[in-house]
Motif scaffolding. Structure first.
Motif, PDB file in Angstrom:
ATOM      1  N   ILE A 215     -22.299 -18.528  35.887  1.00  0.00           N
ATOM      2  CA  ILE A 215     -21.977 -19.945  35.730  1.00  0.00           C
ATOM      3  C   ILE A 215     -23.253 -20.698  35.380  1.00  0.00           C
ATOM      4  CG2 ILE A 215     -21.124 -22.016  36.904  1.00  0.00           C
ATOM      5  CD1 ILE A 215     -19.534 -20.088  38.760  1.00  0.00           C
ATOM      6  N   GLU A 216     -23.184 -21.519  34.328  1.00  0.00           N
ATOM      7  CA  GLU A 216     -24.350 -22.275  33.888  1.00  0.00           C
ATOM      8  C   GLU A 216     -24.505 -23.553  34.721  1.00  0.00           C
ATOM      9  OE1 GLU A 216     -25.794 -24.279  29.701  1.00  0.00           O
ATOM     10  OE2 GLU A 216     -24.658 -22.395  29.615  1.00  0.00           O
ATOM     11  N   ILE A 217     -25.702 -23.786  35.250  1.00  0.00           N
ATOM     12  CA  ILE A 217     -25.966 -24.935  36.117  1.00  0.00           C
ATOM     13  C   ILE A 217     -26.553 -26.094  35.316  1.00  0.00           C
ATOM     14  CG2 ILE A 217     -27.171 -25.738  38.193  1.00  0.00           C
ATOM     15  CD1 ILE A 217     -25.201 -23.526  38.800  1.00  0.00           C
ATOM     16  N   HIS A 218     -26.047 -27.305  35.562  1.00  0.00           N
ATOM     17  CA  HIS A 218     -26.547 -28.508  34.890  1.00  0.00           C
ATOM     18  C   HIS A 218     -26.839 -29.584  35.929  1.00  0.00           C
ATOM     19  CE1 HIS A 218     -25.131 -27.014  30.911  1.00  0.00           C
ATOM     20  NE2 HIS A 218     -24.165 -26.475  31.648  1.00  0.00           N
TER      21      HIS A 218
ATOM     22  N   PHE B 247     -14.830 -24.038  30.485  1.00  0.00           N
ATOM     23  CA  PHE B 247     -14.476 -24.887  31.619  1.00  0.00           C
ATOM     24  C   PHE B 247     -15.730 -25.535  32.184  1.00  0.00           C
ATOM     25  CE2 PHE B 247     -15.181 -24.158  36.226  1.00  0.00           C
ATOM     26  CZ  PHE B 247     -14.480 -25.222  36.756  1.00  0.00           C
ATOM     27  N   ALA B 248     -15.588 -26.754  32.702  1.00  0.00           N
ATOM     28  CA  ALA B 248     -16.695 -27.427  33.371  1.00  0.00           C
ATOM     29  C   ALA B 248     -16.195 -28.135  34.610  1.00  0.00           C
ATOM     30  CB  ALA B 248     -17.376 -28.422  32.443  1.00  0.00           C
ATOM     31  N   ASP B 249     -16.941 -27.986  35.696  1.00  0.00           N
ATOM     32  CA  ASP B 249     -16.702 -28.735  36.919  1.00  0.00           C
ATOM     33  C   ASP B 249     -17.749 -29.846  36.950  1.00  0.00           C
ATOM     34  OD1 ASP B 249     -16.499 -29.764  39.454  1.00  0.00           O
ATOM     35  OD2 ASP B 249     -16.382 -27.826  40.473  1.00  0.00           O
ATOM     36  N   LEU B 250     -17.306 -31.094  36.736  1.00  0.00           N
ATOM     37  CA  LEU B 250     -18.233 -32.222  36.625  1.00  0.00           C
ATOM     38  C   LEU B 250     -18.742 -32.722  37.976  1.00  0.00           C
ATOM     39  CD1 LEU B 250     -16.637 -34.431  33.817  1.00  0.00           C
ATOM     40  CD2 LEU B 250     -18.252 -32.534  33.613  1.00  0.00           C
ATOM     41  N   THR B 251     -18.139 -32.245  39.052  1.00  0.00           N
ATOM     42  CA  THR B 251     -18.566 -32.654  40.399  1.00  0.00           C
ATOM     43  C   THR B 251     -18.772 -31.387  41.225  1.00  0.00           C
ATOM     44  OG1 THR B 251     -16.208 -32.933  40.931  1.00  0.00           O
ATOM     45  CG2 THR B 251     -17.451 -34.918  40.351  1.00  0.00           C
ATOM     46  N   GLY B 252     -19.712 -30.573  40.795  1.00  0.00           N
ATOM     47  CA  GLY B 252     -19.873 -29.219  41.326  1.00  0.00           C
ATOM     48  C   GLY B 252     -20.025 -29.110  42.824  1.00  0.00           C
ATOM     49  N   GLY B 253     -20.819 -30.003  43.430  1.00  0.00           N
ATOM     50  CA  GLY B 253     -20.987 -29.972  44.880  1.00  0.00           C
ATOM     51  C   GLY B 253     -21.456 -28.628  45.385  1.00  0.00           C
TER      52      GLY B 253
ATOM     53  N   PHE C 193     -16.669 -21.837  41.400  1.00  0.00           N
ATOM     54  CA  PHE C 193     -16.681 -20.378  41.500  1.00  0.00           C
ATOM     55  C   PHE C 193     -15.305 -19.782  41.225  1.00  0.00           C
ATOM     56  CE2 PHE C 193     -16.045 -16.576  44.203  1.00  0.00           C
ATOM     57  CZ  PHE C 193     -16.960 -15.721  43.594  1.00  0.00           C
ATOM     58  N   TYR C 194     -14.273 -20.291  41.901  1.00  0.00           N
ATOM     59  CA  TYR C 194     -12.940 -19.694  41.743  1.00  0.00           C
ATOM     60  C   TYR C 194     -12.294 -20.078  40.409  1.00  0.00           C
ATOM     61  CZ  TYR C 194     -13.159 -17.908  46.466  1.00  0.00           C
ATOM     62  OH  TYR C 194     -13.529 -17.197  47.586  1.00  0.00           O
ATOM     63  N   LEU C 195     -12.465 -21.326  39.977  1.00  0.00           N
ATOM     64  CA  LEU C 195     -11.908 -21.732  38.689  1.00  0.00           C
ATOM     65  C   LEU C 195     -12.544 -20.967  37.528  1.00  0.00           C
ATOM     66  CD1 LEU C 195     -11.739 -25.570  39.337  1.00  0.00           C
ATOM     67  CD2 LEU C 195      -9.782 -24.135  38.828  1.00  0.00           C
ATOM     68  N   SER C 196     -13.796 -20.604  37.674  1.00  0.00           N
ATOM     69  CA  SER C 196     -14.507 -19.911  36.591  1.00  0.00           C
ATOM     70  C   SER C 196     -14.004 -18.487  36.364  1.00  0.00           C
ATOM     71  CB  SER C 196     -16.006 -19.856  36.897  1.00  0.00           C
ATOM     72  OG  SER C 196     -16.276 -18.951  37.961  1.00  0.00           O
ATOM     73  N   GLN C 197     -13.309 -17.924  37.317  1.00  0.00           N
ATOM     74  CA  GLN C 197     -12.937 -16.519  37.235  1.00  0.00           C
ATOM     75  C   GLN C 197     -11.902 -16.211  36.161  1.00  0.00           C
ATOM     76  OE1 GLN C 197     -12.031 -15.203  41.227  1.00  0.00           O
ATOM     77  NE2 GLN C 197     -14.114 -15.533  41.940  1.00  0.00           N
TER      78      GLN C 197
ATOM     79  N   SER D  60     -18.403 -20.995  31.798  1.00  0.00           N
ATOM     80  CA  SER D  60     -18.201 -21.983  32.852  1.00  0.00           C
ATOM     81  C   SER D  60     -19.466 -22.787  33.111  1.00  0.00           C
ATOM     82  CB  SER D  60     -17.759 -21.290  34.146  1.00  0.00           C
ATOM     83  OG  SER D  60     -16.537 -20.595  33.945  1.00  0.00           O
ATOM     84  N   HIS D  61     -19.286 -24.079  33.398  1.00  0.00           N
ATOM     85  CA  HIS D  61     -20.405 -24.984  33.653  1.00  0.00           C
ATOM     86  C   HIS D  61     -20.232 -25.655  35.010  1.00  0.00           C
ATOM     87  CE1 HIS D  61     -21.602 -24.846  29.361  1.00  0.00           C
ATOM     88  NE2 HIS D  61     -20.304 -24.797  29.137  1.00  0.00           N
ATOM     89  N   TYR D  62     -21.312 -25.675  35.762  1.00  0.00           N
ATOM     90  CA  TYR D  62     -21.383 -26.407  37.018  1.00  0.00           C
ATOM     91  C   TYR D  62     -22.274 -27.624  36.764  1.00  0.00           C
ATOM     92  CZ  TYR D  62     -23.375 -27.537  41.663  1.00  0.00           C
ATOM     93  OH  TYR D  62     -23.825 -28.172  42.790  1.00  0.00           O
ATOM     94  N   VAL D  63     -21.764 -28.824  37.116  1.00  0.00           N
ATOM     95  CA  VAL D  63     -22.521 -30.060  36.883  1.00  0.00           C
ATOM     96  C   VAL D  63     -22.609 -30.849  38.186  1.00  0.00           C
ATOM     97  CG1 VAL D  63     -22.675 -32.181  35.518  1.00  0.00           C
ATOM     98  CG2 VAL D  63     -21.560 -30.151  34.542  1.00  0.00           C
ATOM     99  N   ASP D  64     -23.815 -31.279  38.545  1.00  0.00           N
ATOM    100  CA  ASP D  64     -23.962 -32.141  39.716  1.00  0.00           C
ATOM    101  C   ASP D  64     -25.237 -32.959  39.573  1.00  0.00           C
ATOM    102  OD1 ASP D  64     -22.470 -32.080  42.682  1.00  0.00           O
ATOM    103  OD2 ASP D  64     -24.458 -33.000  42.682  1.00  0.00           O
ATOM    104  N   GLN D  65     -25.207 -34.201  40.089  1.00  0.00           N
ATOM    105  CA  GLN D  65     -26.361 -35.092  39.964  1.00  0.00           C
ATOM    106  C   GLN D  65     -27.397 -34.865  41.060  1.00  0.00           C
ATOM    107  OE1 GLN D  65     -25.197 -39.202  40.434  1.00  0.00           O
ATOM    108  NE2 GLN D  65     -23.619 -38.693  41.935  1.00  0.00           N
ATOM    109  N   GLN D  66     -27.037 -34.103  42.117  1.00  0.00           N
ATOM    110  CA  GLN D  66     -27.968 -33.843  43.210  1.00  0.00           C
ATOM    111  C   GLN D  66     -28.725 -32.532  42.966  1.00  0.00           C
ATOM    112  OE1 GLN D  66     -26.611 -34.618  47.297  1.00  0.00           O
ATOM    113  NE2 GLN D  66     -24.666 -35.318  46.421  1.00  0.00           N
ATOM    114  N   GLU D  67     -30.032 -32.645  42.869  1.00  0.00           N
ATOM    115  CA  GLU D  67     -30.865 -31.482  42.564  1.00  0.00           C
ATOM    116  C   GLU D  67     -30.752 -30.395  43.641  1.00  0.00           C
ATOM    117  OE1 GLU D  67     -35.485 -30.472  41.227  1.00  0.00           O
ATOM    118  OE2 GLU D  67     -34.934 -32.485  41.925  1.00  0.00           O
ATOM    119  N   GLU D  68     -30.682 -30.813  44.904  1.00  0.00           N
ATOM    120  CA  GLU D  68     -30.601 -29.835  45.996  1.00  0.00           C
ATOM    121  C   GLU D  68     -29.333 -28.990  45.898  1.00  0.00           C
ATOM    122  OE1 GLU D  68     -30.666 -33.131  46.462  1.00  0.00           O
ATOM    123  OE2 GLU D  68     -32.732 -33.535  47.086  1.00  0.00           O
ATOM    124  N   LEU D  69     -28.208 -29.634  45.543  1.00  0.00           N
ATOM    125  CA  LEU D  69     -26.951 -28.896  45.421  1.00  0.00           C
ATOM    126  C   LEU D  69     -26.974 -27.968  44.215  1.00  0.00           C
ATOM    127  CD1 LEU D  69     -24.291 -31.601  46.394  1.00  0.00           C
ATOM    128  CD2 LEU D  69     -24.969 -29.583  47.704  1.00  0.00           C
ATOM    129  N   CYS D  70     -27.628 -28.389  43.147  1.00  0.00           N
ATOM    130  CA  CYS D  70     -27.764 -27.523  41.966  1.00  0.00           C
ATOM    131  C   CYS D  70     -28.561 -26.264  42.315  1.00  0.00           C
ATOM    132  CB  CYS D  70     -28.453 -28.279  40.823  1.00  0.00           C
ATOM    133  SG  CYS D  70     -27.436 -29.574  40.078  1.00  0.00           S
TER     134      CYS D  70
END
Length: 396
Positions: free
Chosen positions: A136-139, A91-97, A103-107, A112-122
């Protein structure tokens, strides 16, 4: 202050001052020279909002984002509900925020992959997932870049496109959101077996489906505590003529309390009777109002409607399992103070307007009506175009 520097002293201070006014707290920097009070005050403001929206995360040493990011993220109950809709391996969340949905979908999945373009949120997600023991793997990446890096299709991809424009205004068309879901569709279908998309409650469902080239197989309208919180679209690689529309009322644990299914084709083919008010009045729940499956609702619960444009129903036999509020009609009055007072001497009631040409505030002033009490008034239009006030009680 780096995330890994958030020590016990800071957390103890936050806990001891969690009820304080954050704006006032910032002014006390001289009293606490060794603490980053501006950042701590921002954290306290976010935690005050998260206490009811995200109780499980609030109970942990999770570092919350600024208020705006917190307002835009899913609530704990809606995230838990979505988690029960998916299964598989990857599973991947392309707008991780902030990472609530991730977190809940990954369970329910092993990769599971977390994806976000904002470095601070990552960085924030990395810190919080570690606190929560979530694997959860961070991207730190754009959605398209991440998708192009995938070798094997994922079981599920989830998106919650940002619904604010360049000037921070709210937007509702897919093409105005970020990422642009319409442009991303071909790549999404190439890289995932199943796709789930979250949208704002005010979005026009029919238009949203058309924009997605009719590749929507199901729409979920999620209601919590009497309010539509979000729309969910389950996409299909093939065109779907009549996607299923499902309204779901959920508990604070994300468990469905009531659900109702229909589709626009069945709605168009269904017939409906219009009647003058009978013994009981039915007001559909917000999710049912959003679904606009009024003919199917009337048929399934054997109800009549008051007027084609009045979304209130009536019957002589009570339907207690109706998805919405049920009232006993105890009287009817013209829209006149003198006549209404015969039924309601104290002139105190809870007033609602349904297909009525006068705003609530103006109507209250016209009737000299006070708020509160046990009576419920519905200013509405009947099938014969008569404008009336229905006087109701809820204790059936």
């Amino acid at each position: 202050m780096e995330l890994n520097d958030k020590n016990d002293k800071i957390w103890e201070f936050i806990k001891n001052h969690e009820q304080d006014n954050p704006a006032q707290l910032v002014l006390k920097q001289k009293l606490f020279p060794d603490l980053p009070l501006k950042e701590i005050a921002s954290q306290i403001a976010s935690r005050q909002k998260a206490k009811t929206k995200l109780p499980e995360w609030y109970a942990e040493k999770v570092w919350f984002p600024p208020k705006l990011s917190l307002e835009q993220c899913s609530s704990e109950p809606t995230a838990k509900f979505k988690a029960n809709l998916i299964s598989g391996h990857s599973f991947a969340d392309l707008t991780g925020g902030f990472g609530i949905d991730t977190f809940y979908l990954s369970q329910n999945l092993s990769k599971s992959h977390y994806v976000d373009q904002q470095e601070e949120l990552c960085e924030l997600a990395q810190y919080n997932f570690k606190v929560l023991n979530a694997n959860i793997e961070i991207h730190h990446s754009q959605s398209e870049e991440f998708l192009n890096s995938i070798q094997k299709p994922l079981d599920w991809i989830y998106l919650d496109p940002a619904r604010r424009g360049d000037r921070n205004q709210k937007v509702f068309l897919w093409e105005d959101c970020s990422p642009n879901l319409v442009e991303l569709l071909p790549l999404l279908f190439e890289k995932a077996k199943n796709i789930m998309v979250k949208a704002a409650p005010m979005q026009d469902i029919s238009r949203a489906i058309t924009e997605l080239e009719n590749k929507v197989k199901a729409v979920y309208i999620i209601e919590l505590k009497g309010e539509v919180k979000e729309l969910l679209y389950i996409l299909s690689k093939e065109m779907v003529k009549n996607p299923e529309i499902q309204t779901v009322q959920i508990s604070e644990n994300g468990i469905p309390i009531f659900s109702y299914r229909g589709d626009k084709s069945k709605e168009a083919e269904s017939s409906i009777d219009y009647e003058l008010p009978q013994q009981y009045l039915y007001e559909p729940s917000p999710a049912m109002m959003k679904a606009a499956l009024f003919k199917q609702l009337a048929q399934d619960f054997q109800l009549s409607k008051l007027h084609p444009n009045t979304h209130l129903f009536t019957s002589n036999e009570i339907k207690e399992d109706f998805p919405g509020r049920v009232f006993k009609i105890i009287g009817q009055s013209p829209v006149q103070k003198k006549e209404l007072k015969k039924h309601l001497p104290e002139m105190k009631a809870n007033l609602a307007s349904r297909n009525f040409p006068m705003p609530i505030a103006q109507l209250k002033k016209k009737l000299y009506l006070k708020d509160g009490g046990k009576h419920y008034l519905f200013a509405t239009t009947l099938k014969n175009e008569e404008k009336v006030v229905l006087i109701c009680k809820k204790d059936l």
